[in-house]
Enzyme design. Structure first.
Site, PDB file in Angstrom:
ATOM      1  CG  ASN A  69      32.281  46.009  31.453  1.00  0.00           C
ATOM      2  OD1 ASN A  69      32.205  44.456  32.103  1.00  0.00           O
ATOM      3  ND2 ASN A  69      32.526  46.241  30.589  1.00  0.00           N
ATOM      4  N   PRO A 116      30.529  35.792  39.172  1.00  0.00           N
ATOM      5  CG  PRO A 116      28.395  36.564  39.810  1.00  0.00           C
ATOM      6  CD  PRO A 116      29.750  35.531  39.986  1.00  0.00           C
ATOM      7  CB  ALA A 117      31.265  41.747  38.992  1.00  0.00           C
ATOM      8  CD  GLU A 170      38.474  38.575  25.156  1.00  0.00           C
ATOM      9  OE1 GLU A 170      38.699  39.370  24.868  1.00  0.00           O
ATOM     10  OE2 GLU A 170      38.898  37.574  24.354  1.00  0.00           O
ATOM     11  NE  ARG A 227      27.470  47.020  23.560  1.00  0.00           N
ATOM     12  CZ  ARG A 227      28.760  46.459  23.252  1.00  0.00           C
ATOM     13  NH1 ARG A 227      29.594  46.478  22.448  1.00  0.00           N
ATOM     14  NH2 ARG A 227      28.091  45.302  23.033  1.00  0.00           N
ATOM     15  CB  CYS A 264      36.687  46.144  27.205  1.00  0.00           C
ATOM     16  SG  CYS A 264      36.232  45.207  25.833  1.00  0.00           S
ATOM     17  CD  GLU A 302      35.567  35.160  26.365  1.00  0.00           C
ATOM     18  OE1 GLU A 302      34.718  36.116  26.257  1.00  0.00           O
ATOM     19  OE2 GLU A 302      35.356  34.400  26.979  1.00  0.00           O
TER      20      GLU A 302
HETATM   21  P1  NAP Z   1      37.796  43.867  37.925  1.00  0.00           P
HETATM   22  O1  NAP Z   1      38.471  44.581  38.754  1.00  0.00           O
HETATM   23  O2  NAP Z   1      39.729  43.231  36.742  1.00  0.00           O
HETATM   24  O3  NAP Z   1      37.223  42.217  37.684  1.00  0.00           O
HETATM   25  C1  NAP Z   1      36.448  41.205  36.904  1.00  0.00           C
HETATM   26  C2  NAP Z   1      36.326  40.147  38.162  1.00  0.00           C
HETATM   27  O4  NAP Z   1      37.108  40.141  38.411  1.00  0.00           O
HETATM   28  C3  NAP Z   1      35.164  41.143  38.995  1.00  0.00           C
HETATM   29  O5  NAP Z   1      34.436  39.318  39.453  1.00  0.00           O
HETATM   30  C4  NAP Z   1      36.452  40.958  40.116  1.00  0.00           C
HETATM   31  O6  NAP Z   1      35.304  40.874  41.330  1.00  0.00           O
HETATM   32  C5  NAP Z   1      37.228  39.311  40.117  1.00  0.00           C
HETATM   33  N1  NAP Z   1      38.515  39.284  41.151  1.00  0.00           N
HETATM   34  C6  NAP Z   1      39.402  41.172  41.089  1.00  0.00           C
HETATM   35  N2  NAP Z   1      40.060  40.706  42.030  1.00  0.00           N
HETATM   36  C7  NAP Z   1      40.146  39.752  41.630  1.00  0.00           C
HETATM   37  C8  NAP Z   1      41.664  38.658  42.003  1.00  0.00           C
HETATM   38  N3  NAP Z   1      42.760  38.679  42.942  1.00  0.00           N
HETATM   39  N4  NAP Z   1      41.378  37.088  41.923  1.00  0.00           N
HETATM   40  C9  NAP Z   1      40.326  36.939  41.410  1.00  0.00           C
HETATM   41  N5  NAP Z   1      39.356  37.546  41.025  1.00  0.00           N
HETATM   42  C10 NAP Z   1      39.251  38.530  40.786  1.00  0.00           C
HETATM   43  O7  NAP Z   1      37.263  44.124  36.850  1.00  0.00           O
HETATM   44  P2  NAP Z   1      35.595  45.416  36.089  1.00  0.00           P
HETATM   45  O8  NAP Z   1      36.217  46.440  37.103  1.00  0.00           O
HETATM   46  O9  NAP Z   1      34.806  44.710  36.955  1.00  0.00           O
HETATM   47  O10 NAP Z   1      35.333  45.164  34.579  1.00  0.00           O
HETATM   48  C11 NAP Z   1      36.257  46.311  34.021  1.00  0.00           C
HETATM   49  C12 NAP Z   1      37.227  45.945  33.432  1.00  0.00           C
HETATM   50  O11 NAP Z   1      37.002  44.881  32.565  1.00  0.00           O
HETATM   51  C13 NAP Z   1      37.479  47.171  32.221  1.00  0.00           C
HETATM   52  O12 NAP Z   1      39.012  47.044  32.511  1.00  0.00           O
HETATM   53  C14 NAP Z   1      37.272  45.963  30.641  1.00  0.00           C
HETATM   54  O13 NAP Z   1      38.393  46.683  29.794  1.00  0.00           O
HETATM   55  C15 NAP Z   1      37.627  44.763  31.434  1.00  0.00           C
HETATM   56  N6  NAP Z   1      36.343  44.292  30.543  1.00  0.00           N
HETATM   57  C16 NAP Z   1      36.912  43.448  29.518  1.00  0.00           C
HETATM   58  C17 NAP Z   1      36.410  42.720  27.882  1.00  0.00           C
HETATM   59  C18 NAP Z   1      36.462  42.534  26.570  1.00  0.00           C
HETATM   60  O14 NAP Z   1      36.614  41.345  26.891  1.00  0.00           O
HETATM   61  N7  NAP Z   1      38.394  42.751  27.274  1.00  0.00           N
HETATM   62  C19 NAP Z   1      35.314  43.041  28.285  1.00  0.00           C
HETATM   63  C20 NAP Z   1      34.348  43.441  29.472  1.00  0.00           C
HETATM   64  C21 NAP Z   1      35.667  44.344  30.709  1.00  0.00           C
HETATM   65  P3  NAP Z   1      34.669  40.980  42.140  1.00  0.00           P
HETATM   66  O15 NAP Z   1      34.797  42.632  41.059  1.00  0.00           O
HETATM   67  O16 NAP Z   1      34.233  40.494  43.042  1.00  0.00           O
HETATM   68  O17 NAP Z   1      35.714  42.193  43.229  1.00  0.00           O
END
Ligand code: NAP
Length: 493
Positions: A164, A188-189, A263, A291, A297, A471
């Site tokens: 995101n 990265p994602a 995070e 935003r 998040c 952070e």
């Molecule tokens: P996600 O599915 O948890 O993925 C985040 C990252 O983790 C991606 O790079 C993903 O890779 C990787 N990942 C997934 N499964 C994994 C595993 N088993 N082992 C190691 N890495 C793994 O989250 P998202 O959908 O990308 O992002 C949205 C989430 O992030 C929301 O819940 C949002 O609230 C949270 N977020 C939190 C903050 C904060 O500062 N608190 C800031 C921004 C976003 P792939 O995508 O390549 O699978």
């Protein structure tokens, strides 16, 4: 509406390296695998990038381990200078980097430019922190010894970021890691690898030595990262993403007792009291909700509005939300881009359908228009019952659910009735109430009469299942430092 020239789009995509960045070299994935990066505004592929294997991940970590001692030994001023160089390059290339981000992630160009500036700011902030890493010299209580307290880099780090905020979530980790003297492997994602690949070139150009930062892109995130976490070679994991994945990683980190920063997700309450300035509250709600198309998040996920003003607040919010321009982020004037993918879009659709089934009323939006891309219209729902699924889950879309409340204690209890604890927003003109509520809300951050809390100079992070650690701010670098104490016996002369 004017739109960015297609040839300019093709040019920025073509200019990015599509390979893995390991030990300062661009390398193909072992076996030559690749995966597609998709433009969410069309659903069409932009390009393909290398699909790392576990062996590639290991090579990246080995490079980080080899570079660790050398980077830790550099002068803090040198690390600061490198970060400032990267800060300047990000600003110089903001146009291309913003376009690249909009293409892979969908956010409007203006927001992408804002994110590049925010991302760069982490480098400037941590350049200043690099030369202020503190220590101490203390007399032991018995008087016969001294304590020398020093701080050392944690060691090689694994950094995992979400889609995101494809640039800022990376620099929020790389800034303090580099400043502290840590090397890293960043992943990265899979939806948005291009921004991070572009950053690797910038870091190399700014003078980051080979192996200090490595980047692997992969479809099988777990398959590549789990062996690295369990290898015992990395000393820290810093993860930004969902609570679900964060919990899996926390368990994996336990095996070798890795330092861990998480995070994770949020479920932010946005509370409007009857004495609030409604104009400011409506604008704040739009900032907190819209935003990044609501894909943040920190997004306002549950809007609690005092029953005496909910009607007026809902009408004003709906009127402003419905006036927002939805479209491809590359078009001039667009304020709301597409959601990230089909799964993101269907999740928002099903959460809205569930709320309506349970009695919510749609004030605006709620209907997906026909056409390509994963667009969802700005939507306001009112009378959303507390048992609606969206009260417990991140909506991650441009949907503002309003729920009425009567008393302060009732709304504080409702706001805290969630496993998450990242951020809360409170609108009131009563100072005593503002402080009472801010102190009783169980979150790591509170926005008082403001709809955006993110600031590089402030500690960002959550409590409960929203994460561990902070952070940014003056504490952000602590996550990448170990404290060592050296006891000194003075003896007698
Ligand atoms: P996600 O599915 O948890 O993925 C985040 C990252 O983790 C991606 O790079 C993903 O890779 C990787 N990942 C997934 N499964 C994994 C595993 N088993 N082992 C190691 N890495 C793994 O989250 P998202 O959908 O990308 O992002 C949205 C989430 O992030 C929301 O819940 C949002 O609230 C949270 N977020 C939190 C903050 C904060 O500062 N608190 C800031 C921004 C976003 P792939 O995508 O390549 O699978």
């Amino acid at each position: 509406m004017t739109e960015v020239d297609k040839s300019a789009e093709a040019k920025v995509v073509a200019a990015v390296q599509k390979r893995l960045f390991v030990g300062g070299q661009w390398v193909e994935a072992t076996g030559g695998g690749t995966f597609e990066v998709v433009d969410p505004s069309t659903g069409e592929a932009l390009c393909s990038v290398a699909d790392a294997t576990p062996a590639d991940g290991r090579a990246a970590l080995d490079a980080a381990v080899s570079a660790q001692a050398g980077w830790a030994a550099t002068a803090p001023r040198q690390r600061a200078d490198v970060l400032m160089g990267a800060f300047e390059l990000l600003h110089e290339r903001v146009d291309d980097l913003a376009l690249l981000m909009t293409l892979e992630m969908g956010k409007p160009l203006a927001e992408a430019r804002g994110e590049i500036a925010y991302a760069a700011e982490f480098f400037r902030h941590f350049a200043a922190e690099a030369v202020r890493i503190d220590g101490g010299y203390q007399t032991a209580p018995a008087g016969n010894a001294r304590f020398l307290i020093t701080r050392q880099p944690v060691g090689p780090c694994l950094l995992i970021t979400p889609w995101n905020f494809p640039m800022a979530m990376g620099t929020r980790k790389l800034g303090p890691a580099l400043a502290a003297g840590c090397t890293s492997v960043i992943k990265p994602a899979h939806q948005t690898p291009l921004s991070m690949l572009a950053l690797m070139e910038i870091l190399a150009e700014a003078g980051v030595p080979d192996g200090v930062v490595n980047c692997v892109t992969a479809m099988d995130a777990g398959g590549v990262m789990e062996p690295l976490i369990r290898s015992g070679l990395a000393r820290k994991l810093s993860f930004t993403g969902s609570t679900r994945v964060g919990k899996v990683l926390l368990e994996q980190c336990a095996e070798k007792v890795l330092r861990t920063s998480l995070e994770l997700g949020g479920n932010a309450p946005f509370i409007v009291f009857e004495d609030a300035n409604l104009d400011e509250a409506v604008d704040g709600a739009i900032a907190a909700k819209m935003r990044n198309m609501g894909e943040a998040c920190t997004a306002a996920n549950r809007l609690f509005v005092h029953e005496s003003v909910i009607g007026e607040f809902g009408d004003r919010l709906a009127s402003k939300m419905s006036a927002l321009t939805v479209g491809r982020g590359t078009r001039a004037g667009v304020q709301v881009g597409p959601l990230i993918d089909e799964a993101g879009l269907s999740k928002v659709q099903s959460l809205v359908a569930d709320a309506v089934t349970r009695g919510a009323t749609v004030l605006t939006g709620g209907e997906v228009a026909a056409g390509n891309g994963y667009f969802y219209p700005p939507t306001v729902l009112t009378g959303v019952p507390r048992d609606a699924k969206m009260a417990d889950q991140e909506i991650f879309g441009p949907v503002a659910p309003l729920t009425p409340f009567r008393t302060e204690s009732e709304v504080v209890a409702a706001a805290n009735d969630t496993e998450y604890g990242l951020v809360a927003y409170v609108y009131t003109n009563d100072l005593r109430r503002a402080l009472r509520v801010a102190e009783s809300i169980e979150t790591g951050m509170v926005g008082l009469n403001q709809g955006i809390v993110s600031n590089t100079a402030a500690p960002f992070g959550g409590v409960k299942q929203s994460g561990l650690g902070r952070e940014g701010g003056t504490v952000g670098i602590d996550e990448f430092l170990e404290t060592k104490y050296i006891g000194i016996a003075l003896g007698s002369n």
